[in-house]
Design a protein around this motif. Structure first.
Motif, PDB file in Angstrom:
ATOM      1  N   GLN A 172       0.806  -1.218   0.000  1.00 38.03           N
ATOM      2  CA  GLN A 172       0.000   0.000   0.000  1.00 38.03           C
ATOM      3  C   GLN A 172       0.843   1.272   0.000  1.00 38.03           C
ATOM      4  O   GLN A 172       0.328   2.342  -0.295  1.00 38.03           O
ATOM      5  N   GLY A 173       2.103   1.155   0.347  1.00 37.44           N
ATOM      6  CA  GLY A 173       2.941   2.340   0.354  1.00 37.44           C
ATOM      7  C   GLY A 173       4.297   2.055   0.949  1.00 37.44           C
ATOM      8  O   GLY A 173       4.529   0.994   1.539  1.00 37.44           O
ATOM      9  N   TYR A 174       5.179   3.021   0.760  1.00 35.29           N
ATOM     10  CA  TYR A 174       6.514   2.934   1.347  1.00 35.29           C
ATOM     11  C   TYR A 174       7.017   4.347   1.619  1.00 35.29           C
ATOM     12  O   TYR A 174       6.436   5.325   1.158  1.00 35.29           O
ATOM     13  N   TRP A 175       8.087   4.434   2.398  1.00 38.84           N
ATOM     14  CA  TRP A 175       8.686   5.670   2.899  1.00 38.84           C
ATOM     15  C   TRP A 175       7.724   6.439   3.782  1.00 38.84           C
ATOM     16  O   TRP A 175       7.734   6.263   4.975  1.00 38.84           O
ATOM     17  N   ARG A 176       6.893   7.265   3.235  1.00 40.98           N
ATOM     18  CA  ARG A 176       5.926   8.049   4.022  1.00 40.98           C
ATOM     19  C   ARG A 176       4.555   7.398   3.883  1.00 40.98           C
ATOM     20  O   ARG A 176       4.009   7.319   2.790  1.00 40.98           O
ATOM     21  N   ILE A 177       4.026   6.939   4.999  1.00 37.90           N
ATOM     22  CA  ILE A 177       2.769   6.195   4.982  1.00 37.90           C
ATOM     23  C   ILE A 177       1.604   7.163   5.168  1.00 37.90           C
ATOM     24  O   ILE A 177       1.565   7.931   6.119  1.00 37.90           O
ATOM     25  N   ASP A 178       0.665   7.103   4.231  1.00 39.25           N
ATOM     26  CA  ASP A 178      -0.494   7.986   4.229  1.00 39.25           C
ATOM     27  C   ASP A 178      -1.643   7.320   4.976  1.00 39.25           C
ATOM     28  O   ASP A 178      -2.130   6.261   4.551  1.00 39.25           O
ATOM     29  N   GLY A 179      -2.068   7.934   6.072  1.00 43.30           N
ATOM     30  CA  GLY A 179      -3.141   7.366   6.881  1.00 43.30           C
ATOM     31  C   GLY A 179      -4.455   7.250   6.125  1.00 43.30           C
ATOM     32  O   GLY A 179      -5.196   6.283   6.299  1.00 43.30           O
ATOM     33  N   GLY A 180      -4.780   8.230   5.281  1.00 42.59           N
ATOM     34  CA  GLY A 180      -6.010   8.187   4.503  1.00 42.59           C
ATOM     35  C   GLY A 180      -6.017   7.018   3.529  1.00 42.59           C
ATOM     36  O   GLY A 180      -7.027   6.322   3.377  1.00 42.59           O
ATOM     37  N   HIS A 181      -4.894   6.805   2.885  1.00 42.27           N
ATOM     38  CA  HIS A 181      -4.788   5.679   1.947  1.00 42.27           C
ATOM     39  C   HIS A 181      -4.931   4.356   2.699  1.00 42.27           C
ATOM     40  O   HIS A 181      -5.631   3.446   2.241  1.00 42.27           O
ATOM     41  N   LEU A 182      -4.279   4.256   3.845  1.00 44.29           N
ATOM     42  CA  LEU A 182      -4.363   3.040   4.647  1.00 44.29           C
ATOM     43  C   LEU A 182      -5.800   2.801   5.102  1.00 44.29           C
ATOM     44  O   LEU A 182      -6.307   1.679   5.032  1.00 44.29           O
ATOM     45  N   LEU A 183      -6.483   3.842   5.517  1.00 44.42           N
ATOM     46  CA  LEU A 183      -7.875   3.726   5.942  1.00 44.42           C
ATOM     47  C   LEU A 183      -8.769   3.235   4.802  1.00 44.42           C
ATOM     48  O   LEU A 183      -9.613   2.348   4.990  1.00 44.42           O
ATOM     49  N   ARG A 184      -8.559   3.759   3.613  1.00 46.01           N
ATOM     50  CA  ARG A 184      -9.334   3.300   2.448  1.00 46.01           C
ATOM     51  C   ARG A 184      -9.050   1.831   2.138  1.00 46.01           C
ATOM     52  O   ARG A 184      -9.960   1.063   1.824  1.00 46.01           O
ATOM     53  N   ALA A 185      -7.781   1.433   2.231  1.00 43.81           N
ATOM     54  CA  ALA A 185      -7.423   0.037   1.963  1.00 43.81           C
ATOM     55  C   ALA A 185      -8.094  -0.888   2.981  1.00 43.81           C
ATOM     56  O   ALA A 185      -8.549  -1.980   2.627  1.00 43.81           O
ATOM     57  N   LEU A 186      -8.173  -0.457   4.227  1.00 42.50           N
ATOM     58  CA  LEU A 186      -8.789  -1.287   5.266  1.00 42.50           C
ATOM     59  C   LEU A 186     -10.312  -1.295   5.176  1.00 42.50           C
ATOM     60  O   LEU A 186     -10.956  -2.161   5.759  1.00 42.50           O
ATOM     61  N   SER A 187     -10.881  -0.342   4.462  1.00 39.99           N
ATOM     62  CA  SER A 187     -12.346  -0.316   4.317  1.00 39.99           C
ATOM     63  C   SER A 187     -12.832  -1.375   3.332  1.00 39.99           C
ATOM     64  O   SER A 187     -14.008  -1.716   3.310  1.00 39.99           O
ATOM     65  N   ARG A 188     -11.911  -1.887   2.516  1.00 40.18           N
ATOM     66  CA  ARG A 188     -12.283  -2.971   1.593  1.00 40.18           C
ATOM     67  C   ARG A 188     -12.404  -4.270   2.369  1.00 40.18           C
ATOM     68  O   ARG A 188     -11.679  -4.493   3.340  1.00 40.18           O
ATOM     69  N   PRO A 189     -13.295  -5.142   1.950  1.00 34.39           N
ATOM     70  CA  PRO A 189     -13.438  -6.421   2.660  1.00 34.39           C
ATOM     71  C   PRO A 189     -12.154  -7.244   2.582  1.00 34.39           C
ATOM     72  O   PRO A 189     -11.429  -7.191   1.600  1.00 34.39           O
ATOM     73  N   ARG A 190     -11.928  -7.991   3.646  1.00 32.91           N
ATOM     74  CA  ARG A 190     -10.786  -8.905   3.669  1.00 32.91           C
ATOM     75  C   ARG A 190     -11.014  -9.983   2.620  1.00 32.91           C
ATOM     76  O   ARG A 190     -12.099 -10.536   2.533  1.00 32.91           O
TER      77      ARG A 190
END
Length: 93
Positions: A72-90
């Protein structure tokens, strides 16, 4: 899914200031979503599953964050992007 693996994996290393920042972002997002996370030290071979050479594979990209095994990312981790990724079903196995 009490025995399910952590959804979020942080690949980092000791002494990395960007890894420290990533830990804070990941801990905050996962606390809000209720998702689990774990950290893998790329410089410790025993931390990697399947005998991967993480130091060679990820090199200077750390910190690297994966959700459900997808980068989902590297170096600087974007909280918004991470939140969107976690909103998808497992994904189902």
């Amino acid at each position: 899914m009490p025995d399910a693996p952590a959804r979020v994996v942080l690949f980092g290393r000791e002494g990395c200031h960007l890894c420290e920042e990533a830990r804070v972002v990941i801990a905050d997002v996962c606390a809000r979503t209720g998702d689990t996370w774990r950290e893998v030290d790329v410089d410790r071979p025993g931390d990697a599953a399947g005998g991967r050479d993480l130091a060679g594979e990820l090199g200077e990209l750390v910190p690297v964050v994966e959700v459900d095994g997808v980068r989902q990312g590297y170096w600087r981790i974007d909280g918004g992007h991470l939140l969107r990724a976690l909103s998808r079903p497992r994904p189902t196995p």
